[in-house]
Design an enzyme around this catalytic site. Sequence first.
Site, PDB file in Angstrom:
ATOM      1  N   ASN A 198     -89.866 -10.083 -72.480  1.00 28.60           N
ATOM      2  CA  ASN A 198     -90.978 -10.783 -71.692  1.00 28.60           C
ATOM      3  C   ASN A 198     -91.336 -12.062 -72.398  1.00 28.60           C
ATOM      4  OD1 ASN A 198     -92.525  -9.768 -73.851  1.00 28.60           O
ATOM      5  ND2 ASN A 198     -93.668  -8.427 -72.596  1.00 28.60           N
ATOM      6  N   GLY A 199     -90.459 -12.654 -72.776  1.00 30.31           N
ATOM      7  CA  GLY A 199     -90.826 -14.185 -73.066  1.00 30.31           C
ATOM      8  C   GLY A 199     -90.699 -14.954 -72.014  1.00 30.31           C
ATOM      9  N   SER A 200     -90.587 -16.344 -71.995  1.00 32.46           N
ATOM     10  CA  SER A 200     -90.741 -17.204 -70.928  1.00 32.46           C
ATOM     11  C   SER A 200     -89.398 -16.879 -69.885  1.00 32.46           C
ATOM     12  CB  SER A 200     -90.455 -18.821 -71.248  1.00 32.46           C
ATOM     13  OG  SER A 200     -89.519 -18.889 -72.403  1.00 32.46           O
ATOM     14  N   TRP A 201     -88.216 -16.933 -70.330  1.00 30.53           N
ATOM     15  CA  TRP A 201     -87.211 -16.590 -68.995  1.00 30.53           C
ATOM     16  C   TRP A 201     -87.329 -15.159 -68.400  1.00 30.53           C
ATOM     17  CZ3 TRP A 201     -85.206 -18.636 -65.530  1.00 30.53           C
ATOM     18  CH2 TRP A 201     -84.112 -18.738 -64.890  1.00 30.53           C
ATOM     19  N   GLY A 255     -76.606 -20.870 -65.788  1.00 33.35           N
ATOM     20  CA  GLY A 255     -76.636 -22.072 -65.333  1.00 33.35           C
ATOM     21  C   GLY A 255     -77.745 -22.906 -65.573  1.00 33.35           C
ATOM     22  N   LYS A 302     -73.527 -24.928 -75.167  1.00 32.98           N
ATOM     23  CA  LYS A 302     -74.271 -26.125 -74.787  1.00 32.98           C
ATOM     24  C   LYS A 302     -75.513 -26.334 -75.489  1.00 32.98           C
ATOM     25  CE  LYS A 302     -77.463 -23.952 -72.245  1.00 32.98           C
ATOM     26  NZ  LYS A 302     -79.074 -24.062 -72.578  1.00 32.98           N
ATOM     27  N   VAL A 339     -87.562 -19.121 -78.754  1.00 32.82           N
ATOM     28  CA  VAL A 339     -86.354 -19.243 -79.630  1.00 32.82           C
ATOM     29  C   VAL A 339     -85.391 -20.500 -79.285  1.00 32.82           C
ATOM     30  CG1 VAL A 339     -85.077 -18.164 -77.431  1.00 32.82           C
ATOM     31  CG2 VAL A 339     -84.224 -17.694 -79.725  1.00 32.82           C
ATOM     32  N   GLU A 373     -81.946 -21.118 -79.397  1.00 32.01           N
ATOM     33  CA  GLU A 373     -80.513 -20.472 -79.779  1.00 32.01           C
ATOM     34  C   GLU A 373     -79.354 -21.459 -80.368  1.00 32.01           C
ATOM     35  OE1 GLU A 373     -80.173 -17.334 -79.309  1.00 32.01           O
ATOM     36  OE2 GLU A 373     -80.713 -16.283 -77.639  1.00 32.01           O
TER      37      GLU A 373
END
EC number: 1.1.1.94
Length: 339
Positions: A9-12, A140, A195, A284, A286
Amino acid sequence: MTKIAVLGNGSWGSVLGSMLADNGNEVTLYGNIDSVNEEINKTHTNSHYMKDWKLNETAKATGDLAEALDGAELVLFVLPTKAVRIVAKNVRKVLDKTGAKPLLVTATKGIEPGTKKLIFEILTEEIYPNDSDKIVAISGPSHAENVAQKDLTAIACASTDENNAKKVQKLFSNDYVRFYTNDDLIGVEVGGAVKNVIAIAAGILVGQGYGDDAKAALMTRGLAEITRLGVNYFGAKPMTFSGLSGIGDLIVTCTSVNSRNWRAGKQIGEGKSLDYVLKNMGQVVEGATTVKAVHELSEEKGIDMPISDAIYRVLYENADVATEIKKMMGREPKPEIRL
Ligand SMILES: NC(=O)C1=CN([C@@H]2O[C@H](COP(=O)(O)OP(=O)(O)OC[C@H]3O[C@@H](n4cnc5c(N)ncnc54)[C@H](OP(=O)(O)O)[C@@H]3O)[C@@H](O)[C@H]2O)C=CC1
Ligand SMILES: O=C(CO)COP(=O)(O)O
């Protein structure tokens, strides 16, 4: 209405969970910090991860994994790469007890250092051995900050099972986020993961004062090495890297101030240490993990990954940025197109 568990339940995770609730689903978020779960349940906010924003009020949060998974037909992993395997093991324990077989979706973008596994491979190993058909990856150009504001976004959803990709497409799409199915699960994950390393490099160039030509060169040659790794080591389809999870995500992550990887790179380019940057980001980054796996692959398998290798040396071997840039520009001449 579909019952969905969102793990992370972080940002994304918050934004995707809220979006799925907007789409009319019953959403339970699972997170490991009680105060965040309480805040989501009481005020529908997640102030550490998403400032000045409210979740859909029907989305609930819990610290109890079994409660989140109870009756879930779909389980969405939105954890940092380093937490996926441990949480997946715990998910397996719960599912073994209940006998449930939910569809698994991953929004995590990374490669596990050591094993060099993609996220769908970790989920297959830990939850559905020999059945990766039940896994869909979404990836994406999509920043939580933009989707939270219902900005227009397009994302790929990939699976080896076309029907499962279509299920996710239908469940996740709405009038502000459009999902496209893709049958190259591997390629979609590789693009999304690597990326982040190139985005750190893009930030470093800005931190060092370089301009638009340098950024364009980096992104183009970055895509070349992402494709080389994806095709030669993982067995991805080259065309996937021309899509949303390839060039699309590379563009947004290398150019947006919302990107944590780009911001981390910029600070490193300005002379800050990796430790300082990671401690102060509070979210994070990544690419700092995935670059370890990519560097291991470049060394072990002899895959030519000059940008990723330079980023690894800058982050973990104290290499000087200016010297690395000089070395890269002075490499032996090469043809542009080669795999
Ligand atoms: N943010 C974005 O715009 C996008 C992110 N992604 C990807 O989604 C993934 C998650 O990123 P994001 O949400 O941004 O990350 P954040 O840093 O915002 O949040 C990560 C969340 O995961 C939690 N977490 C960490 N370890 C565990 C654990 N063992 N059990 C339960 N929860 C845990 C963290 O809790 P704690 O505070 O305890 O660490 C935190 O709530 C990443 O792979 C990222 O690349 C993909 C597209 C867009
Ligand atoms: O994957 C992302 C955008 O598509 C998020 O990138 P950052 O993790 O760099 O913020």
